[in-house]
Scaffold this motif. Structure first.
Motif, PDB file in Angstrom:
ATOM      1  N   ILE A   1      52.657  74.770  43.254  1.00 16.31           N
ATOM      2  CA  ILE A   1      53.808  75.104  44.082  1.00 16.31           C
ATOM      3  C   ILE A   1      55.059  74.357  43.635  1.00 16.31           C
ATOM      4  CG2 ILE A   1      54.759  75.035  46.427  1.00 16.31           C
ATOM      5  CD1 ILE A   1      51.881  75.279  47.470  1.00 16.31           C
ATOM      6  N   GLU A   2      54.914  73.069  43.390  1.00 13.15           N
ATOM      7  CA  GLU A   2      56.082  72.239  43.111  1.00 13.15           C
ATOM      8  C   GLU A   2      55.668  70.891  42.543  1.00 13.15           C
ATOM      9  OE1 GLU A   2      57.872  71.432  46.951  1.00 13.15           O
ATOM     10  OE2 GLU A   2      55.929  70.872  47.795  1.00 13.15           O
ATOM     11  N   SER A   3      56.655  70.181  42.056  1.00 15.25           N
ATOM     12  CA  SER A   3      56.509  68.761  41.766  1.00 15.25           C
ATOM     13  C   SER A   3      57.337  68.010  42.795  1.00 15.25           C
ATOM     14  CB  SER A   3      56.993  68.430  40.353  1.00 15.25           C
ATOM     15  OG  SER A   3      56.117  68.959  39.380  1.00 15.25           O
ATOM     16  N   ILE A   4      56.815  66.894  43.278  1.00 10.70           N
ATOM     17  CA  ILE A   4      57.510  66.113  44.300  1.00 10.70           C
ATOM     18  C   ILE A   4      57.697  64.690  43.803  1.00 10.70           C
ATOM     19  CG2 ILE A   4      57.527  65.337  46.696  1.00 10.70           C
ATOM     20  CD1 ILE A   4      55.543  67.561  47.356  1.00 10.70           C
ATOM     21  N   ILE A   5      58.950  64.258  43.750  1.00 13.73           N
ATOM     22  CA  ILE A   5      59.299  62.886  43.380  1.00 13.73           C
ATOM     23  C   ILE A   5      60.142  62.323  44.516  1.00 13.73           C
ATOM     24  CG2 ILE A   5      60.360  61.398  41.643  1.00 13.73           C
ATOM     25  CD1 ILE A   5      60.185  63.805  39.693  1.00 13.73           C
ATOM     26  N   GLY A   6      59.524  61.548  45.392  1.00 14.22           N
ATOM     27  CA  GLY A   6      60.244  61.062  46.559  1.00 14.22           C
ATOM     28  C   GLY A   6      60.669  62.233  47.431  1.00 14.22           C
TER      29      GLY A   6
ATOM     30  N   HIS B   1      62.113  67.917  45.513  1.00 16.76           N
ATOM     31  CA  HIS B   1      61.094  68.957  45.338  1.00 16.76           C
ATOM     32  C   HIS B   1      61.562  69.912  44.245  1.00 16.76           C
ATOM     33  CE1 HIS B   1      58.768  68.215  49.186  1.00 16.76           C
ATOM     34  NE2 HIS B   1      59.835  67.422  49.329  1.00 16.76           N
ATOM     35  N   ILE B   2      60.749  70.052  43.197  1.00 15.99           N
ATOM     36  CA  ILE B   2      61.110  70.891  42.050  1.00 15.99           C
ATOM     37  C   ILE B   2      60.113  72.041  41.946  1.00 15.99           C
ATOM     38  CG2 ILE B   2      61.536  70.921  39.563  1.00 15.99           C
ATOM     39  CD1 ILE B   2      61.605  67.719  39.894  1.00 15.99           C
ATOM     40  N   PRO B   3      60.542  73.302  42.151  1.00 12.22           N
ATOM     41  CA  PRO B   3      59.610  74.441  42.067  1.00 12.22           C
ATOM     42  C   PRO B   3      58.921  74.498  40.707  1.00 12.22           C
ATOM     43  CG  PRO B   3      61.720  75.122  42.990  1.00 12.22           C
ATOM     44  CD  PRO B   3      61.916  73.730  42.474  1.00 12.22           C
ATOM     45  N   SER B   4      57.647  74.901  40.706  1.00 13.30           N
ATOM     46  CA  SER B   4      56.852  74.915  39.484  1.00 13.30           C
ATOM     47  C   SER B   4      56.820  76.293  38.828  1.00 13.30           C
ATOM     48  CB  SER B   4      55.415  74.493  39.781  1.00 13.30           C
ATOM     49  OG  SER B   4      55.370  73.177  40.266  1.00 13.30           O
TER      50      SER B   4
ATOM     51  N   GLU C   1      54.225  71.701  30.693  1.00 12.91           N
ATOM     52  CA  GLU C   1      54.066  71.285  29.303  1.00 12.91           C
ATOM     53  C   GLU C   1      54.035  69.757  29.246  1.00 12.91           C
ATOM     54  OE1 GLU C   1      52.863  71.358  26.219  1.00 12.91           O
ATOM     55  OE2 GLU C   1      53.689  73.389  26.181  1.00 12.91           O
ATOM     56  N   SER C   2      53.398  69.215  28.216  1.00 15.19           N
ATOM     57  CA  SER C   2      53.177  67.764  28.122  1.00 15.19           C
ATOM     58  C   SER C   2      54.472  66.963  28.202  1.00 15.19           C
ATOM     59  CB  SER C   2      52.428  67.426  26.828  1.00 15.19           C
ATOM     60  OG  SER C   2      53.134  67.886  25.690  1.00 15.19           O
ATOM     61  N   TYR C   3      55.542  67.452  27.576  1.00 14.64           N
ATOM     62  CA  TYR C   3      56.827  66.751  27.625  1.00 14.64           C
ATOM     63  C   TYR C   3      57.295  66.620  29.074  1.00 14.64           C
ATOM     64  CZ  TYR C   3      61.818  65.789  26.838  1.00 14.64           C
ATOM     65  OH  TYR C   3      63.075  65.239  26.846  1.00 14.64           O
ATOM     66  N   VAL C   4      57.162  67.700  29.841  1.00 15.61           N
ATOM     67  CA  VAL C   4      57.600  67.695  31.243  1.00 15.61           C
ATOM     68  C   VAL C   4      56.710  66.778  32.078  1.00 15.61           C
ATOM     69  CG1 VAL C   4      58.036  69.134  33.274  1.00 15.61           C
ATOM     70  CG2 VAL C   4      58.503  70.037  30.983  1.00 15.61           C
ATOM     71  N   VAL C   5      55.411  66.773  31.783  1.00 16.52           N
ATOM     72  CA  VAL C   5      54.501  65.869  32.492  1.00 16.52           C
ATOM     73  C   VAL C   5      54.939  64.422  32.300  1.00 16.52           C
ATOM     74  CG1 VAL C   5      52.150  64.926  32.524  1.00 16.52           C
ATOM     75  CG2 VAL C   5      52.488  67.407  32.423  1.00 16.52           C
ATOM     76  N   GLN C   6      55.191  64.035  31.049  1.00 15.46           N
ATOM     77  CA  GLN C   6      55.586  62.654  30.766  1.00 15.46           C
ATOM     78  C   GLN C   6      56.968  62.330  31.330  1.00 15.46           C
ATOM     79  OE1 GLN C   6      53.655  60.320  29.583  1.00 15.46           O
ATOM     80  NE2 GLN C   6      51.929  61.677  29.116  1.00 15.46           N
ATOM     81  N   GLU C   7      57.876  63.290  31.250  1.00 13.23           N
ATOM     82  CA  GLU C   7      59.215  63.108  31.827  1.00 13.23           C
ATOM     83  C   GLU C   7      59.119  62.898  33.339  1.00 13.23           C
ATOM     84  OE1 GLU C   7      63.472  65.412  31.447  1.00 13.23           O
ATOM     85  OE2 GLU C   7      61.689  66.627  31.850  1.00 13.23           O
ATOM     86  N   THR C   8      58.252  63.677  33.988  1.00 17.00           N
ATOM     87  CA  THR C   8      58.060  63.557  35.435  1.00 17.00           C
ATOM     88  C   THR C   8      57.425  62.220  35.789  1.00 17.00           C
ATOM     89  OG1 THR C   8      57.790  65.963  35.565  1.00 17.00           O
ATOM     90  CG2 THR C   8      57.086  64.681  37.472  1.00 17.00           C
TER      91      THR C   8
END
Length: 492
Positions: A138-143, A146-149, A155-162
């Motif tokens: 659904i999304e990524s949540i950082i504090g 909320h970023i829609p997925s 992708e691995s770059y986005v995983v590490q960036e997140t």
């Protein structure tokens, strides 16, 4: 930074140039290349980035990472690896300075239950003061962000960036869904999970551009347990031993069988005042009562999975109980308060397997009627329409066939296909193309004791019609219908 820093944990061959070249950015999308970038050529199912090497050099790329034999141009560093997706993952981890080393990582894999379980874990950990991020379908949540997925696992770059953003934001842990595709495409390579979790396995994601067969699907799922420190497994799954094959982690089990480490016993279905849920008792490594306001036996497994994970974080029993009692996941058996006389829920079930599982589960609550509203997407397999129609007609007392992302197809033609399946069984049905009108029909004709399922859209808040993505959120539609027909809730 020096290119050599990004190559530190990578097996590679230097074809030309120097590893000491200065790099401004790590890029795998040719459109984002700038002067000084290192460009990693990813061979996809549709496009091969090796075809864009000349273009990225013109844009100023300082280094190219390839996995094929290509002519080397003077003044550019060329690196060759055996697998550029793995290379991108390892280079991304280095580029963001190995953020997974500074945050507890939890990876959850399985055919079903990943999304719900990640939210349960996040709810429990957050309630106990452990700041937790989330990456999922659904999304990524950082504090509070909320970023829609776009994908279950980015992708691995986005995983590490997140991960880096989470570490910088002061988070303590991250819980993420890990798809079989993610394992196959090295999206979560380049680090070791603290905890790897297996929920269950069913035949899914098999076909062109996915997995060639079930054995490959299971193998890709099992790879997570060669990349985590502690593995937490559903020991009731018939595929437990297959998933365990080749593991390098510590092993812990959960489920209902007496031999497992963490067990759910005395399971009861809860049904009162338009609310559905489950109650059970946890025994083994922990010992307490659990109540979850999400229906179905799979809610027992999802919550038990969350308990098995959060036990490792030392969360007090009372906080686990409190969090699970109030957890809710958007679009996953999401109960929508309308009336105490009947139950309304929104769920993402959008294929025959998930719809059958959902309706079979709800049947256990012995509703007066089980009403299923759904449609099928356009420009997708027609067989799905026949199959979903037949499942709904067999398991629901009443089916409302409507529209769901018709895309470039005629909604009426899609609905006609669904009716082919509907007519294979003896369930009653009606067709209403406009989704809001269909939902209004369901609510206006609801009877005491009914369970009404709005299936297919789940967390989605749009319809795709003739190439246009139009806003449409079923929760908003329900509120609009209530305003237009207040008698719906007059006895709520």
């Amino acid at each position: 930074m020096k290119l050599s820093k990004l190559l530190h944990e990578l097996d590679y061959e230097l074809l030309s140039g120097s590893e000491d070249v200065e790099i401004t950015s790590l890029v795998y999308d040719s459109r984002k290349v700038e002067k000084g970038s290192v460009f990693v050529c990813i061979s996809g199912s549709v496009r091969d980035a090796h075809d864009f090497i000349d273009e990225v050099i013109e844009k100023g790329a300082a280094a190219i990472v390839v996995e094929k034999d290509v002519p080397c141009k003077e003044g550019v560093t060329y690196i060759k690896t055996a697998n550029n997706r793995l290379a991108l993952a390892c280079m991304s981890a280095a580029y963001f300075d190995y953020p997974a080393r500074h945050i507890k990582t939890i990876g959850i894999t399985g055919t079903k239950g990943k999304t719900t379980t990640t939210y349960m874990v996040k709810s429990i950990l957050e309630l106990s003061g452990i700041k937790t991020g989330l990456i999922g379908t659904i999304e990524s949540i950082i504090g509070d962000c909320h970023i829609p997925s776009e994908n279950t696992t980015p992708e691995s770059y986005v995983v590490q960036e997140t991960f880096r953003k989470m570490v910088d934001a002061g988070l303590d842990a991250v819980v993420m869904e890990v798809s079989s595709q993610a394992m196959m495409l090295h999206r979560v390579s380049g680090f070791t999970f603290d905890y790897g979790v297996f929920t269950n396995l069913e035949e899914d994601h098999i076909g062109e551009n996915e997995h060639k067969d079930f054995a490959d699907y299971m193998h890709c799922k099992s790879l997570l347990f060669r990349q985590c420190r502690v593995g937490i497994f559903n020991g009731d799954s018939e595929y437990f031993s297959g998933i365990l094959e080749g593991h390098t982690c510590e092993v812990e089990t959960f489920g209902c069988a007496e031999t497992l480490d963490l067990r759910a016993e005395e399971i009861e279905l809860k049904n009162r005042h338009g609310e559905l849920g489950v109650k059970y008792h946890v025994r083994g490594l922990m010992n307490f009562d659990v109540e979850v306001n999400v229906p179905g036996k799979f809610s027992v497994y999802n919550s038990l999975t969350a308990i098995a994970i959060c036990r490792h974080f030392g969360v007090p029993t009372e906080q686990i109980q409190e969090a699970l009692k109030h957890v809710s996941v958007k679009g996953r058996i999401e109960l929508v308060p309308v009336s105490k006389k009947y139950t309304v829920m929104i769920d993402y079930a959008h294929n025959a397997m998930s719809l059958e599982s959902l309706l079979t589960t709800l049947r256990e609550y012995e509703p007066k009627r089980l009403v299923c509203l759904f449609g099928c997407g356009g420009n997708r397999s027609r067989s799905r329409r026949f199959e979903m129609g037949e499942v709904s007609s067999k398991l629901a007392d009443f089916t409302i066939v409507t529209s769901d992302n018709p895309r470039d197809e005629d909604p009426k033609a899609i609905m006609e296909d669904i009716l082919v399946g509907i007519k294979k069984a003896d369930g009653e049905y009606v067709t209403i193309e406009d989704r809001k009108e269909a939902i209004a029909y369901a609510l206006l004709n609801a009877k005491e004791g009914d369970i009404i399922v709005l299936a297919g859209k789940g967390h989605e808040d749009y319809q795709i019609i003739r190439g246009k993505k139009l806003h449409m959120d079923e929760r908003e539609l329900i509120q609009e219908i209530i305003k237009e027909h207040p008698e719906i809730v007059s006895e709520a």
